[in-house]
Scaffold this active site. Sequence first.
Site, PDB file in Angstrom:
ATOM      1  N   LYS A   1       0.838  -1.266  -0.111  1.00 54.50           N
ATOM      2  CA  LYS A   1      -0.001   0.000   0.129  1.00 54.50           C
ATOM      3  C   LYS A   1       0.825   1.143   0.133  1.00 54.50           C
ATOM      4  CE  LYS A   1      -1.881   1.774   4.033  1.00 54.50           C
ATOM      5  NZ  LYS A   1      -1.827   3.105   4.297  1.00 54.50           N
ATOM      6  N   ASN A   2       1.721   1.402   0.823  1.00 55.26           N
ATOM      7  CA  ASN A   2       2.417   2.724   1.233  1.00 55.26           C
ATOM      8  C   ASN A   2       3.367   2.939   0.070  1.00 55.26           C
ATOM      9  OD1 ASN A   2       0.795   3.334   3.127  1.00 55.26           O
ATOM     10  ND2 ASN A   2       2.165   2.675   4.789  1.00 55.26           N
TER      11      ASN A   2
ATOM     12  N   ARG B   1      -0.653  14.932  12.993  1.00 52.53           N
ATOM     13  CA  ARG B   1       0.274  14.531  11.986  1.00 52.53           C
ATOM     14  C   ARG B   1       0.565  15.491  11.000  1.00 52.53           C
ATOM     15  NH1 ARG B   1      -2.533   9.154   9.500  1.00 52.53           N
ATOM     16  NH2 ARG B   1      -0.357   8.658   8.836  1.00 52.53           N
TER      17      ARG B   1
ATOM     18  N   ASP C   1       3.011   0.387  12.472  1.00 55.23           N
ATOM     19  CA  ASP C   1       2.073  -0.156  11.637  1.00 55.23           C
ATOM     20  C   ASP C   1       1.499  -1.518  11.955  1.00 55.23           C
ATOM     21  OD1 ASP C   1       1.614   2.170  10.305  1.00 55.23           O
ATOM     22  OD2 ASP C   1       2.335   1.358   8.471  1.00 55.23           O
TER      23      ASP C   1
ATOM     24  N   ARG D   1      -9.064   0.082   3.295  1.00 49.62           N
ATOM     25  CA  ARG D   1      -8.252   1.117   2.976  1.00 49.62           C
ATOM     26  C   ARG D   1      -6.815   0.450   2.518  1.00 49.62           C
ATOM     27  NH1 ARG D   1      -8.245   6.174   7.204  1.00 49.62           N
ATOM     28  NH2 ARG D   1     -10.055   7.321   6.094  1.00 49.62           N
TER      29      ARG D   1
ATOM     30  N   CYS E   1      -6.022   8.132   8.618  1.00 54.94           N
ATOM     31  CA  CYS E   1      -6.232   7.690   9.856  1.00 54.94           C
ATOM     32  C   CYS E   1      -6.243   8.469  11.258  1.00 54.94           C
ATOM     33  CB  CYS E   1      -5.405   6.228  10.261  1.00 54.94           C
ATOM     34  SG  CYS E   1      -6.082   4.749   9.261  1.00 54.94           S
TER      35      CYS E   1
HETATM   36  N1  EPU Z   1       5.968  14.196  11.377  1.00 52.75           N
HETATM   37  C1  EPU Z   1       6.219  15.448  11.924  1.00 52.75           C
HETATM   38  N2  EPU Z   1       6.494  16.315  10.430  1.00 52.75           N
HETATM   39  C2  EPU Z   1       6.165  15.936   9.359  1.00 52.75           C
HETATM   40  C3  EPU Z   1       6.234  14.596   8.984  1.00 52.75           C
HETATM   41  C4  EPU Z   1       5.998  13.552  10.043  1.00 52.75           C
HETATM   42  O1  EPU Z   1       6.316  15.746  12.793  1.00 52.75           O
HETATM   43  O2  EPU Z   1       6.333  16.803   8.246  1.00 52.75           O
HETATM   44  C5  EPU Z   1       5.964  12.920  12.450  1.00 52.75           C
HETATM   45  C6  EPU Z   1       4.585  12.394  12.545  1.00 52.75           C
HETATM   46  O3  EPU Z   1       3.887  13.212  13.230  1.00 52.75           O
HETATM   47  C7  EPU Z   1       5.149  11.244  13.207  1.00 52.75           C
HETATM   48  C8  EPU Z   1       6.453  10.976  12.424  1.00 52.75           C
HETATM   49  O4  EPU Z   1       6.965  12.024  12.253  1.00 52.75           O
HETATM   50  O5  EPU Z   1       4.959  11.300  14.533  1.00 52.75           O
HETATM   51  C9  EPU Z   1       6.473   9.816  11.428  1.00 52.75           C
HETATM   52  O6  EPU Z   1       5.549  10.256  10.511  1.00 52.75           O
HETATM   53  P1  EPU Z   1       5.835   9.990   8.922  1.00 52.75           P
HETATM   54  O7  EPU Z   1       5.964  10.956   8.090  1.00 52.75           O
HETATM   55  O8  EPU Z   1       6.808   8.896   8.755  1.00 52.75           O
HETATM   56  O9  EPU Z   1       4.372   9.195   8.563  1.00 52.75           O
HETATM   57  P2  EPU Z   1       3.362   9.523   7.622  1.00 52.75           P
HETATM   58  O10 EPU Z   1       4.003   9.705   6.163  1.00 52.75           O
HETATM   59  O11 EPU Z   1       2.418  10.212   7.956  1.00 52.75           O
HETATM   60  C10 EPU Z   1       3.525   6.992   6.710  1.00 52.75           C
HETATM   61  C11 EPU Z   1       2.358   5.867   6.572  1.00 52.75           C
HETATM   62  C12 EPU Z   1       1.762   5.187   7.695  1.00 52.75           C
HETATM   63  C13 EPU Z   1       3.043   4.918   8.508  1.00 52.75           C
HETATM   64  C14 EPU Z   1       4.010   5.904   8.971  1.00 52.75           C
HETATM   65  C15 EPU Z   1       5.283   5.536   9.515  1.00 52.75           C
HETATM   66  C16 EPU Z   1       1.622   6.522   4.308  1.00 52.75           C
HETATM   67  C17 EPU Z   1       0.599   6.955   3.423  1.00 52.75           C
HETATM   68  N3  EPU Z   1       1.334   6.527   5.516  1.00 52.75           N
HETATM   69  O12 EPU Z   1       2.758   7.862   7.356  1.00 52.75           O
HETATM   70  O13 EPU Z   1       0.823   4.241   7.520  1.00 52.75           O
HETATM   71  O14 EPU Z   1       2.455   4.422   9.880  1.00 52.75           O
HETATM   72  O15 EPU Z   1       4.554   6.348   7.420  1.00 52.75           O
HETATM   73  O16 EPU Z   1       5.981   4.490   9.103  1.00 52.75           O
HETATM   74  O17 EPU Z   1       2.446   5.945   3.652  1.00 52.75           O
HETATM   75  C18 EPU Z   1      -0.674   2.957   7.727  1.00 52.75           C
HETATM   76  O18 EPU Z   1      -0.355   2.321   6.605  1.00 52.75           O
HETATM   77  O19 EPU Z   1      -1.573   2.365   8.557  1.00 52.75           O
HETATM   78  C19 EPU Z   1       0.026   4.036   8.173  1.00 52.75           C
HETATM   79  C20 EPU Z   1      -0.612   4.754   9.191  1.00 52.75           C
END
Ligand code: EPU
Length: 435
Positions: free
Chosen positions: A33-34, A133, A318, A410, A128
């Site tokens: 997915k990701n 975030r 995850d 999803r 989610c």
């Molecule tokens: N963060 C910041 N600022 C940013 C970006 C992130 O403070 O600009 C913080 C977030 O709040 C969090 C941490 O950094 O505390 C990590 O966030 P990250 O950016 O790595 O996560 P994401 O891109 O929002 C993706 C996946 C998530 C998965 C995370 C961590 C996608 C669409 N989503 O989210 O997937 O949990 O990486 O591996 O790729 C899921 O599949 O259920 C899911 C939530």
Amino acid sequence: MIENHIKEGAVLTKYVISGGNPLHGEVEISGAKNAAVAILPAALLVDGVCRIENVPNISDVTMILGILRDLGAEVRMINPTTVELDCSHVYKQNVPYELARQIRASYYLIGALLGRFGRAEVPPPGGCDLGVRPIDQHLKGFYAMGAEIQVENGFIYAASPTGRLHGAQIYLDVVSVGATMNILLAAALADGLTVIENAAKEPHIVDLANFLNSMGARIKGAGTDIIRITGGRELHGSNYTIIPDQIETGTLMIAAAATGGDVVITGAIPTHMESLSAKLLEMGVYVSEDDDRIHVRSEGNLRAVNIKTQVYPGFPTDLQQPMTSLLTIANGSSIVTETIYEARFKYIEELRRMGANIRVIDRTAIVDGVDRLIGAPVTATDLRAGASMIVAGLMADGVTEVSGVKYIMRGYEDIDKKLIGLGAHIERSVKMGGL
Ligand code: EPU
């Protein structure tokens, strides 16, 4: 693409799980997915056709394809998991609010549109509810590459005054999967060298970089914490196959262990699973690997272990939720620490309703093992909470009704059918739309 309509007018609402059946047999993993939700928008970077295979048939992908169509892309489904995208005639750089708010990955449209057209208008992403975030690190990267950013009227407006981005040195203050991938998308066409320091290293980052390189990009270091992207070269269409889903693999490994089952997972990448395999072995589960197959067998009598979520190659956040379901029946006390998200313990209330003994203190859950869980009506509050409820339902005595199936759809392709193929007793509960 996704068949969430069982028959005309009927919508899948619940999985009804009769627990207690050990899972047996073989199951094949779908595409990641990701990775898919970033690779599909990456097709925006070229005038030409990209053929992407092993695309998971899940609702987040359906949403991304809907957004690409809305922008003017031609989207041709060759079969349920192969898509051809032709973005030669994309004429819009603004993503409608109703589409963007439904998924987290809509943030990748900012990087891809900025990279190709030098401008993007995208509402802040949905996805989610796991607490705050922010996407400040994404925006910081785009700014460093010459984009002016404004956030107003519920939209993010990003545009380069010259119509092009330039390379930049970008240090991420937090290790972010989304920011790393978004900056990769923007940098692939930018003039000059972009260096991402403190980059995330997840398998889907390497997958996106491999796809971009197959289109002619020059990206080195993906999978390490320093990624170098030499942009400025025109990219071309490409054929690409997405990697298997790490989290689906882990969920099925956990489900096999939770039911005292004996399951061979095929089409997986065992090296992506090392943090989970290590924990399962520590609990007394048999895990072995061979090429793209992972064999998981358990006879119960599991030991408690401590889990701390971390960025890759640490234990993935995850998998924290399904893993906690498994820990509810381990002998002794397990401590689960969530370091990535501030609010990823909401599902624990549902596990308690099934008899789990769990206390939450801030970002730590203390799980005292019980003999068994008892089936109950529960709700999936987010995607991986749904996985947690399914694992709990599979191992519980009696019937567990899991509602909130739309969250599960999803990110898991046909999870109920795959589990039924392994001997689980799961029925779909549907209701007529609009009732
Ligand atoms: N963060 C910041 N600022 C940013 C970006 C992130 O403070 O600009 C913080 C977030 O709040 C969090 C941490 O950094 O505390 C990590 O966030 P990250 O950016 O790595 O996560 P994401 O891109 O929002 C993706 C996946 C998530 C998965 C995370 C961590 C996608 C669409 N989503 O989210 O997937 O949990 O990486 O591996 O790729 C899921 O599949 O259920 C899911 C939530």
